[in-house]
Scaffold this motif. Structure first.
Motif, mmCIF file in Angstrom:
data_model
loop_
_atom_site.group_PDB
_atom_site.id
_atom_site.type_symbol
_atom_site.label_atom_id
_atom_site.label_comp_id
_atom_site.label_asym_id
_atom_site.label_seq_id
_atom_site.Cartn_x
_atom_site.Cartn_y
_atom_site.Cartn_z
ATOM 1 N N GLU A 119 166.896 -30.517 77.105
ATOM 2 C CA GLU A 119 166.226 -30.467 75.802
ATOM 3 C C GLU A 119 164.838 -31.090 75.848
ATOM 4 O O GLU A 119 163.922 -30.641 75.158
ATOM 5 C CB GLU A 119 167.094 -31.197 74.771
ATOM 6 C CG GLU A 119 166.663 -31.009 73.348
ATOM 7 C CD GLU A 119 167.638 -31.674 72.389
ATOM 8 O OE1 GLU A 119 167.670 -31.264 71.222
ATOM 9 O OE2 GLU A 119 168.363 -32.604 72.809
ATOM 10 N N LYS A 120 164.666 -32.112 76.670
ATOM 11 C CA LYS A 120 163.408 -32.869 76.688
ATOM 12 C C LYS A 120 162.357 -32.287 77.629
ATOM 13 O O LYS A 120 161.205 -32.703 77.601
ATOM 14 C CB LYS A 120 163.686 -34.319 77.099
ATOM 15 C CG LYS A 120 164.608 -35.087 76.160
ATOM 16 C CD LYS A 120 163.972 -35.311 74.801
ATOM 17 C CE LYS A 120 164.865 -36.188 73.926
ATOM 18 N NZ LYS A 120 164.286 -36.398 72.588
ATOM 19 N N ASP A 121 162.732 -31.353 78.485
ATOM 20 C CA ASP A 121 161.816 -30.823 79.501
ATOM 21 C C ASP A 121 161.571 -29.341 79.254
ATOM 22 O O ASP A 121 162.468 -28.518 79.403
ATOM 23 C CB ASP A 121 162.432 -31.036 80.893
ATOM 24 C CG ASP A 121 161.459 -30.736 82.030
ATOM 25 O OD1 ASP A 121 160.793 -29.684 81.984
ATOM 26 O OD2 ASP A 121 161.394 -31.546 82.964
ATOM 27 N N ARG A 122 160.349 -28.986 78.856
ATOM 28 C CA ARG A 122 160.014 -27.608 78.513
ATOM 29 C C ARG A 122 160.272 -26.648 79.673
ATOM 30 O O ARG A 122 160.819 -25.551 79.478
ATOM 31 C CB ARG A 122 158.538 -27.514 78.094
ATOM 32 C CG ARG A 122 157.994 -26.087 77.923
ATOM 33 C CD ARG A 122 158.617 -25.376 76.756
ATOM 34 N NE ARG A 122 158.294 -26.012 75.519
ATOM 35 C CZ ARG A 122 157.144 -25.812 74.850
ATOM 36 N NH1 ARG A 122 156.232 -24.991 75.326
ATOM 37 N NH2 ARG A 122 156.919 -26.427 73.715
ATOM 38 N N LYS A 123 159.929 -27.060 80.890
ATOM 39 C CA LYS A 123 160.126 -26.190 82.045
ATOM 40 C C LYS A 123 161.603 -25.920 82.281
ATOM 41 O O LYS A 123 162.011 -24.780 82.543
ATOM 42 C CB LYS A 123 159.497 -26.817 83.293
ATOM 43 C CG LYS A 123 159.552 -25.925 84.527
ATOM 44 C CD LYS A 123 158.890 -26.600 85.710
ATOM 45 C CE LYS A 123 158.983 -25.717 86.953
ATOM 46 N NZ LYS A 123 158.369 -26.381 88.143
ATOM 47 N N ALA A 164 172.474 -21.924 68.626
ATOM 48 C CA ALA A 164 171.609 -21.044 67.839
ATOM 49 C C ALA A 164 170.300 -21.729 67.474
ATOM 50 O O ALA A 164 169.207 -21.161 67.652
ATOM 51 C CB ALA A 164 172.339 -20.585 66.579
ATOM 52 N N ASN A 165 170.381 -22.942 66.976
ATOM 53 C CA ASN A 165 169.171 -23.657 66.550
ATOM 54 C C ASN A 165 168.305 -24.061 67.732
ATOM 55 O O ASN A 165 167.071 -23.998 67.659
ATOM 56 C CB ASN A 165 169.555 -24.887 65.728
ATOM 57 C CG ASN A 165 169.987 -24.528 64.313
ATOM 58 O OD1 ASN A 165 169.197 -24.018 63.520
ATOM 59 N ND2 ASN A 165 171.242 -24.772 64.003
ATOM 60 N N PHE A 166 168.949 -24.455 68.836
ATOM 61 C CA PHE A 166 168.164 -24.836 70.009
ATOM 62 C C PHE A 166 167.408 -23.630 70.568
ATOM 63 O O PHE A 166 166.210 -23.723 70.879
ATOM 64 C CB PHE A 166 169.069 -25.426 71.093
ATOM 65 C CG PHE A 166 168.327 -25.782 72.355
ATOM 66 C CD1 PHE A 166 167.476 -26.869 72.393
ATOM 67 C CD2 PHE A 166 168.474 -25.012 73.505
ATOM 68 C CE1 PHE A 166 166.781 -27.193 73.551
ATOM 69 C CE2 PHE A 166 167.788 -25.323 74.666
ATOM 70 C CZ PHE A 166 166.939 -26.422 74.687
ATOM 71 N N HIS A 168 166.581 -20.844 68.992
ATOM 72 C CA HIS A 168 165.573 -20.411 68.009
ATOM 73 C C HIS A 168 164.339 -21.310 68.047
ATOM 74 O O HIS A 168 163.198 -20.821 68.117
ATOM 75 C CB HIS A 168 166.192 -20.410 66.611
ATOM 76 C CG HIS A 168 165.294 -19.883 65.552
ATOM 77 N ND1 HIS A 168 164.883 -20.624 64.467
ATOM 78 C CD2 HIS A 168 164.695 -18.668 65.421
ATOM 79 C CE1 HIS A 168 164.084 -19.903 63.707
ATOM 80 N NE2 HIS A 168 163.955 -18.712 64.261
ATOM 81 N N ASN A 169 164.549 -22.612 68.020
ATOM 82 C CA ASN A 169 163.421 -23.546 68.029
ATOM 83 C C ASN A 169 162.652 -23.487 69.344
ATOM 84 O O ASN A 169 161.410 -23.589 69.356
ATOM 85 C CB ASN A 169 163.916 -24.972 67.775
ATOM 86 C CG ASN A 169 164.434 -25.166 66.361
ATOM 87 O OD1 ASN A 169 164.016 -24.464 65.433
ATOM 88 N ND2 ASN A 169 165.352 -26.099 66.175
ATOM 89 N N SER A 170 163.373 -23.324 70.447
ATOM 90 C CA SER A 170 162.718 -23.242 71.762
ATOM 91 C C SER A 170 161.843 -22.000 71.849
ATOM 92 O O SER A 170 160.705 -22.056 72.332
ATOM 93 C CB SER A 170 163.769 -23.224 72.876
ATOM 94 O OG SER A 170 164.514 -24.410 72.896
ATOM 95 N N LEU A 171 162.370 -20.869 71.389
ATOM 96 C CA LEU A 171 161.603 -19.626 71.432
ATOM 97 C C LEU A 171 160.363 -19.709 70.538
ATOM 98 O O LEU A 171 159.280 -19.247 70.914
ATOM 99 C CB LEU A 171 162.484 -18.450 71.011
ATOM 100 C CG LEU A 171 163.605 -18.072 71.985
ATOM 101 C CD1 LEU A 171 164.493 -16.989 71.390
ATOM 102 C CD2 LEU A 171 163.030 -17.594 73.325
ATOM 103 N N LYS A 172 160.507 -20.302 69.371
ATOM 104 C CA LYS A 172 159.363 -20.455 68.471
ATOM 105 C C LYS A 172 158.283 -21.333 69.101
ATOM 106 O O LYS A 172 157.090 -21.057 68.964
ATOM 107 C CB LYS A 172 159.816 -21.050 67.142
ATOM 108 C CG LYS A 172 160.549 -20.069 66.229
ATOM 109 C CD LYS A 172 161.061 -20.738 64.972
ATOM 110 C CE LYS A 172 159.943 -21.297 64.129
ATOM 111 N NZ LYS A 172 160.454 -21.944 62.887
ATOM 112 N N SER A 173 158.702 -22.381 69.812
ATOM 113 C CA SER A 173 157.734 -23.284 70.431
ATOM 114 C C SER A 173 156.950 -22.616 71.552
ATOM 115 O O SER A 173 155.839 -23.033 71.885
ATOM 116 C CB SER A 173 158.453 -24.528 70.969
ATOM 117 O OG SER A 173 159.227 -24.226 72.119
ATOM 118 N N ILE A 174 157.543 -21.567 72.153
ATOM 119 C CA ILE A 174 156.866 -20.831 73.226
ATOM 120 C C ILE A 174 155.883 -19.815 72.653
ATOM 121 O O ILE A 174 154.925 -19.424 73.310
ATOM 122 C CB ILE A 174 157.903 -20.102 74.112
ATOM 123 C CG1 ILE A 174 158.855 -21.102 74.749
ATOM 124 C CG2 ILE A 174 157.227 -19.281 75.212
ATOM 125 C CD1 ILE A 174 160.062 -20.464 75.403
ATOM 126 N N GLY A 175 156.096 -19.404 71.416
ATOM 127 C CA GLY A 175 155.202 -18.434 70.807
ATOM 128 C C GLY A 175 155.874 -17.180 70.285
ATOM 129 O O GLY A 175 155.191 -16.234 69.866
#
Length: 242
Positions: A119-123, A164-166, A168-175
């Motif tokens: 969760e803490k590491d974008r890569k 679901a929320n993880f 969704h939020n991850s995809l939104k943060s990527i663009g």
């Protein structure tokens, strides 16, 4: 195009062991399950997929990853009557490693938290999303106004609100611009749906996340080559046409 020409092994050797563990964790939360029964001394990890369209992924690609991570070769079973391919690892040590990551035994709906280091590491999140998508996402092409299948759609369905929320939020943060919807199924379980539409988002997915599963990749490669998609072809049929 032959499967080997997609060159999965070359891609896999570029990943660190930590990245492979994260990827495999995504696969597990898509199509995997843990059986931990001390009383009967049963310690088993299972992964299941469609025997026809997921055969290459579950008989060649995922076994290679599991051997790198755990130094164990999984057993492969085909349930022809159910059109299911099963990958099985019998190992108490592997089970305990997965539990220590925070993965639940039994029903995955009980997952309460994404492992913190993912969760803490974008890569690492990107590797996790690829694994989850290889196992549990769908790639389709909807008809345009002329009735030709040219409109890409990537979808994810889950009963787990944490996943679901993880996602969704991850995809939104990527663009990504993607929807998260929910509905009650059979008056018992809430189903969450994430949908990504359009060619630009398909391109963004391939640039940022990508796939290892030939089931998904063959659809996209076929679409890129021909400019349209033919539904209901099997993975093997699509690969033969590339």
């Amino acid at each position: 195009m032959k499967v080997k020409e997609i060159d999965f092994q070359k891609k896999l050797t570029k990943l660190s062991k930590e990245e492979l563990i994260v990827y495999e964790t995504g696969v597990h939360l898509g199509d995997g399950s843990l059986v931990y029964d001390r009383k009967h001394r049963t310690y088993r990890v299972e992964y299941s997929g469609d025997a026809e369209n997921d055969r290459i992924f579950y008989s060649e690609i995922l076994p290679s990853i599991l051997e790198i991570i755990y130094s164990k070769k999984p057993k492969i079973y085909l349930k022809k009557n159910e059109r299911t391919i099963l990958l099985v690892l019998n190992s108490k040590k592997v089970i305990e490693q997965k539990i220590n990551l925070g993965l639940p035994t039994g029903n995955k709906i009980t997952l309460r938290k994404i492992p913190t280091f993912i969760e803490k590491d974008r890569k690492l999140t990107l590797h996790f999303l690829r694994g989850l998508a290889d196992a549990d996402f769908s790639v389709t092409f909807k008809k345009n106004k002329k009735g030709i299948h040219t409109e890409p759609r990537i979808e994810y369905f889950t009963n787990n609100s944490v996943l679901a929320n993880f996602v969704h939020n991850s995809l939104k943060s990527i663009g990504f611009r993607c929807s998260l919807e929910s509905s009650l199924r059979r008056k018992k379980h809430t189903e969450y749906r994430i949908r990504i539409y359009g060619k630009k988002h398909l391109q963004l997915w391939m640039e940022k996340i990508g796939f290892f599963n030939p089931k998904h990749l063959s659809k996209i490669l076929f679409f890129e080559k021909h400019g349209y998609y033919i539904p209901y072809l099997t993975t093997e049929e699509r690969l033969e046409l590339l």
